[in-house]
Design an enzyme around this catalytic site. Structure first.
Site, PDB file in Angstrom:
ATOM      1  CB  SER A 282      -0.954  -0.025   1.197  1.00 10.68           C
ATOM      2  OG  SER A 282      -1.866   1.036   1.155  1.00 10.68           O
TER       3      SER A 282
ATOM      4  CG  ASP B  38      -3.194   3.573  -1.503  1.00 15.00           C
ATOM      5  OD1 ASP B  38      -3.949   3.590  -2.492  1.00 15.00           O
ATOM      6  OD2 ASP B  38      -3.297   2.728  -0.595  1.00 15.00           O
TER       7      ASP B  38
ATOM      8  CG  ASP C 110      -3.273  -0.994  -2.442  1.00 20.41           C
ATOM      9  OD1 ASP C 110      -3.063   0.103  -1.910  1.00 20.41           O
ATOM     10  OD2 ASP C 110      -4.052  -1.838  -1.961  1.00 20.41           O
TER      11      ASP C 110
ATOM     12  CG  ASP D 169      -6.624   0.426  -0.911  1.00 25.25           C
ATOM     13  OD1 ASP D 169      -5.744   1.300  -0.823  1.00 25.25           O
ATOM     14  OD2 ASP D 169      -6.705  -0.535  -0.110  1.00 25.25           O
TER      15      ASP D 169
END
Length: 474
Positions: A99, A240, A242, A244
């Protein structure tokens, strides 16, 4: 290796090889043992752009193939895209990502065929991994034959987001997309351009850049302020690593808080119940016609809260975290279309909700944000803060009223406190200060609220200094 607020996390060098294969094996055995999957079923694997992610995802694929699973390689895709594809395919998923944390760390997020794993699943997987190690079982890896599903995964997610707003809903908006190394960087351009916005791609990087949307770095803010000055953007958006958690900056380059984005999305969706952690702004309850349930920090707790709301017969149930990631537990009718539940963090609906609101009102984002009249809030973290030190601090503050009062003496007097997640203290002057160790990294976080931005920032600075002074004295 340990599970935190969002998946398994650890140093990249430790997660490569045996550790990732071990936890993938434990996850696969857990699915088989509980009847959630059987040999021959597909498992989807996605990853972010960290240097270590291809090797770790390969370790997972090889271990799962030995257990008899078919491996669908979804490539570099946003976590919510992978989760949606898994729900549509009735398949379990693994997302290799750390992340927003630095590139020397990484992680794995696990999804059952019906969605994100919960805390009981985490405990069971951890126990299985320990048993495999204790019994000296061999974690077998064999080169996996994989099937390429990246294009199908991305297309499904694009189609979901391309029908949320009316055609041309963002026409007239000039938006910068800070691409850095997020796996959502191309989808952001495609989706926003689909609605008619004028898009400029910015800052694409082939090396990993950790962007924390909940504690945006001074370097990132400086970049965004320069870009809005040069290009006269109405907004800059990003996510961010990834994809999400949303990052939206207004026409001055100032980031909007994630909990504000969640609130705007709740009104956009017509939510009946909103589930959000205790760290989200205290003004949320008075800012809409929905009921609010508060939880600990982390998507597993928000999901559990949403499930409780659904079980209680509540409808139009959604949740969001203070970082802006949105989760839905029921079908929502959006733009005349039923949109299926996606109970994992998603950054696209919050972005589209506030950008479309600015377009409808013909107002700059700063004016839209100000119209909600939320208490001023601030948050930051102390990085590379030893876990044992943060644990000792929290134990000290919880040990007695005297310890807490003495620690806060330079800050203010305690009126009330909450121990749901970390220690959240309401002061007699109405300010709020919240101390919370990170659940997935050696970091100590501090959140504040006050009657003015200057007061919230001063309270934050004082709080972080108190933590540093206490750790130094210890």
């Amino acid at each position: 290796m340990k599970f935190g607020t969002s998946g398994l996390r650890g140093l990249s060098v430790d997660l490569k090889g045996h550790a990732s294969a071990l936890y993938a094996t434990a996850f696969g055995k857990y699915l088989l043992g509980t009847g959630r999957a059987k040999a021959g079923d597909a498992i989807l694997i996605g990853r972010d752009f960290r240097d270590s992610s291809p090797e770790i995802s390969g370790n997972c694929a090889d271990a799962l193939a030995v257990l008899g699973f078919r491996i669908f390689d979804c490539g570099n895709v946003p976590t919510p895209a992978l989760a949606l594809y898994g729900l549509e395919s009735n398949a379990a998923c693994l997302m290799v990502t750390g992340s927003h944390i630095p590139a020397d760390r990484n992680g794995i997020k696990f999804y059952r065929p019906d969605g994100e794993i919960d805390k009981s699943d985490e405990a069971a997987i951890t126990t299985l991994a320990a048993e495999i190690e204790r019994n000296g079982e061999m974690v077998v890896q064999a080169p996996a034959k994989t099937e390429d599903h990246e294009a199908a995964c991305l297309q499904l997610f694009f189609e979901r987001n391309a029908t949320l707003l009316p055609q041309g809903a963002l026409s007239g908006l000039k938006i910068g997309v800070y691409q850095h190394s997020t796996v959502a960087r191309d989808l952001l351009v495609d989706v926003l351009a689909h609605y008619g916005a004028e898009i400029t791609a910015l800052g694409r990087s082939e090396s990993f850049i950790p962007v924390d949307t909940e504690a945006v770095s001074d370097e990132t803010i400086t970049l965004m302020k320069r870009w809005v000055s040069e290009h006269r953007f109405d907004a800059i958006v990003s996510t961010d690593g990834d994809g999400d958690r949303p990052l939206v900056a207004d026409e001055t380059g100032t980031p909007l808080r994630g909990d504000l984005l969640g609130l705007v999305a709740a009104n956009f969706l017509g939510a009946g119940t909103v589930v959000t952690p205790v760290t989200s702004n205290s003004g949320i309850e008075a800012a809409g016609s929905f009921a609010v349930r508060r939880t600990r920090v982390g998507s597993p707790f928000v999901i559990a809260g949403m499930e409780e709301a659904v079980a209680a017969g509540e409808d139009h149930v959604m949740g969001f975290e203070a970082n802006g990631g949105l989760l839905t537990a029921t079908v929502f009718d959006i733009n005349g279309r039923g949109v299926r539940a996606l109970p994992t963090r998603d950054c696209f609906i919050p972005m589209l909700a506030i950008l479309s609101l600015a377009a409808i009102r013909r107002q700059p984002l700063s004016a839209v944000a100000a119209s909600y009249h939320l208490p001023f809030a601030a948050a930051d973290r102390l990085e590379n803060f030893p876990l044992e030190t943060s644990a000792a601090l929290m134990e000290h503050l919880r040990a007695s009223e005297e310890n807490l009062s003495a620690f806060l003496q330079p800050i203010g007097e305690v009126a009330t406190k909450s121990d749901i997640d970390g220690l959240r203290v309401t002061l007699r002057d109405g300010g709020i200060i919240h101390f919370r160790p990170s659940g997935n990294a050696p970091e100590m976080r501090c959140y504040t609220e006050a009657g003015s931005e200057a007061a919230a920032l001063e309270l934050l600075d004082t709080g972080l200094n108190r933590i540093t002074d206490w750790a130094g004295a210890r």
